[in-house]
Design an enzyme around this catalytic site. Structure first.
Site, PDB file in Angstrom:
ATOM      1  N   ARG A 262       0.852  -1.182   0.000  1.00 33.25           N
ATOM      2  CA  ARG A 262       0.000   0.000   0.000  1.00 33.25           C
ATOM      3  C   ARG A 262       0.891   1.236   0.000  1.00 33.25           C
ATOM      4  NH1 ARG A 262      -2.378  -3.420   4.041  1.00 33.25           N
ATOM      5  NH2 ARG A 262      -4.512  -4.081   3.483  1.00 33.25           N
TER       6      ARG A 262
ATOM      7  N   LYS B 168      -2.280  -2.210   7.901  1.00 33.37           N
ATOM      8  CA  LYS B 168      -3.429  -1.646   8.604  1.00 33.37           C
ATOM      9  C   LYS B 168      -3.592  -2.308   9.966  1.00 33.37           C
ATOM     10  CE  LYS B 168      -6.212  -0.129   4.668  1.00 33.37           C
ATOM     11  NZ  LYS B 168      -7.525  -0.247   3.979  1.00 33.37           N
TER      12      LYS B 168
ATOM     13  N   HIS C 222      -1.833   2.513  -6.084  1.00 32.97           N
ATOM     14  CA  HIS C 222      -2.813   1.438  -5.940  1.00 32.97           C
ATOM     15  C   HIS C 222      -2.958   0.633  -7.225  1.00 32.97           C
ATOM     16  CE1 HIS C 222      -5.961  -0.797  -4.004  1.00 32.97           C
ATOM     17  NE2 HIS C 222      -6.772  -0.570  -5.020  1.00 32.97           N
TER      18      HIS C 222
ATOM     19  N   ARG D 183      -0.306  -1.924  -7.024  1.00 27.40           N
ATOM     20  CA  ARG D 183      -0.695  -2.946  -6.037  1.00 27.40           C
ATOM     21  C   ARG D 183      -1.771  -3.868  -6.611  1.00 27.40           C
ATOM     22  NH1 ARG D 183      -1.476  -4.318  -0.510  1.00 27.40           N
ATOM     23  NH2 ARG D 183      -3.661  -4.499   0.113  1.00 27.40           N
TER      24      ARG D 183
ATOM     25  N   HIS E 274      -4.430  -8.492   3.480  1.00 27.85           N
ATOM     26  CA  HIS E 274      -5.877  -8.356   3.584  1.00 27.85           C
ATOM     27  C   HIS E 274      -6.429  -9.287   4.656  1.00 27.85           C
ATOM     28  CE1 HIS E 274      -6.884  -6.678  -0.689  1.00 27.85           C
ATOM     29  NE2 HIS E 274      -6.475  -5.752   0.146  1.00 27.85           N
TER      30      HIS E 274
ATOM     31  N   TYR F 137     -10.146 -15.561   6.441  1.00 28.30           N
ATOM     32  CA  TYR F 137      -8.704 -15.318   6.526  1.00 28.30           C
ATOM     33  C   TYR F 137      -7.992 -16.467   7.226  1.00 28.30           C
ATOM     34  CZ  TYR F 137      -4.340 -13.070   7.814  1.00 28.30           C
ATOM     35  OH  TYR F 137      -3.014 -12.769   7.977  1.00 28.30           O
TER      36      TYR F 137
END
Length: 302
Positions: free
Chosen positions: A150, A174, A242, A245, A268, A277
């Protein structure tokens, strides 16, 4: 009005007057509401009418319209008509609860940004030059595409973030979640070339990517430099972090069937809304990366 009962027809006529006189809606809006009610009435089960329809029936109708490809705007209009109809029946004492209250129209997924094909990316990354700015920008673009970072992740990298011997970069994503991502051989070579210049820039900051004055590059500066190189390389699409990415993710998925590996490489929680996940060990990630990424393979001696 199709196979509606006399009572339904009478109620719709009263509803039309209600919209005009009491709600004081425009003739155009009233027409649209009546059109929507007539349309949805044809989608209800045979034993269900506009007068005894339940919440689950409206949910089914909205889902049907969504599957037919109705736009979000059209779905929103349909839902407004349904809700107003419920409010009218409630006002007339014909129902105890508005079955459409609290319903929301299904949202269509936002289209993913268009990725760049491998040829376009190869052309973008073939920039030449030995000046510090060119070497720095090439290293950034190679790293964006090599590792799918990112913008904020790349901007936050420090000199110690890259392990050149292991071909890895440690990224803070994140939620302050740290992950280790492989770095392809092209990106390593570009980073090493930039590092020679970086060490000559007087700088108290430990940032990997800095300005000529030694300050950490801002997000806006990185975006501006990407766009500049896209123009200079005469690409038909606007280049931004982006897009690199997203291209990384697309090309990896095209070359590899391992969705979960790419999911973890991207950092993610969910790459797909239906995919739970799962954590994979780094050795497996590196193996998938090396076999799938176009610029991960070691360069052949010429």
């Amino acid at each position: 009005m199709g196979d509606m009962s006399d009572l339904e027809v009478t109620c719709l006529q009263d509803y039309e007057r209600y919209l005009h006189s009491e709600r004081q809606l425009s003739a155009h809006t009233v027409h649209n509401y009546l059109y929507e009610l007539n349309r949805v009435s044809t989608l209800l089960p045979k034993d269900v009418t506009l007068l005894n329809v339940g919440r689950e029936h409206w949910q089914q109708v909205l889902a049907k319209l969504h599957r037919k490809g109705l736009s979000p705007r059209s779905l929103s209009l349909c839902l407004s008509a349904i809700k107003q109809w419920g409010e009218f029946l409630l006002r007339e004492g014909m129902i105890a609860v508005n079955p459409a209250k609290g319903l929301s129209a299904p949202k269509q997924a936002k289209p993913l940004p268009k990725n760049m094909d491998v040829d376009s990316l190869t052309h973008l990354l073939e920039i030449e030059g030995t000046d510090p700015l060119t070497l720095r920008d090439k290293a950034m673009m190679e790293l964006f595409y090599s590792s799918g970072l990112r913008l904020a992740e790349l901007a936050a990298l420090n000199l110690s973030s890259v392990q050149y011997d292991l071909r890895e970069v440690r990224v803070l994503g994140k939620g302050n979640k740290e992950r280790i991502v492989p770095v392809g051989s092209y990106a390593i070579k570009a980073l090493e070339a930039w590092l020679v210049c970086r060490q000559q820039i007087p700088c108290e900051d430990c940032a990997l990517f800095v300005t000529g004055k030694g300050r950490r590059l801002s997000h806006r500066s990185i975006q501006s430099r990407m766009a500049k190189w896209g123009q200079e390389q005469a690409l038909s699409v606007r280049v931004h972090p982006h897009k690199l990415r997203h291209s990384f993710a697309t090309h990896m998925l095209e070359s590899s069937a391992d969705l979960r590996a790419v999911q973890e490489l991207l950092g993610h929680a969910n790459l797909s809304t239906t995919q739970i996940y799962t954590s994979l060990d780094f050795q497996h990630l590196a193996k998938v990366y090396d076999s799938a990424h176009p610029r991960a393979k070691k360069q052949q001696d010429k």
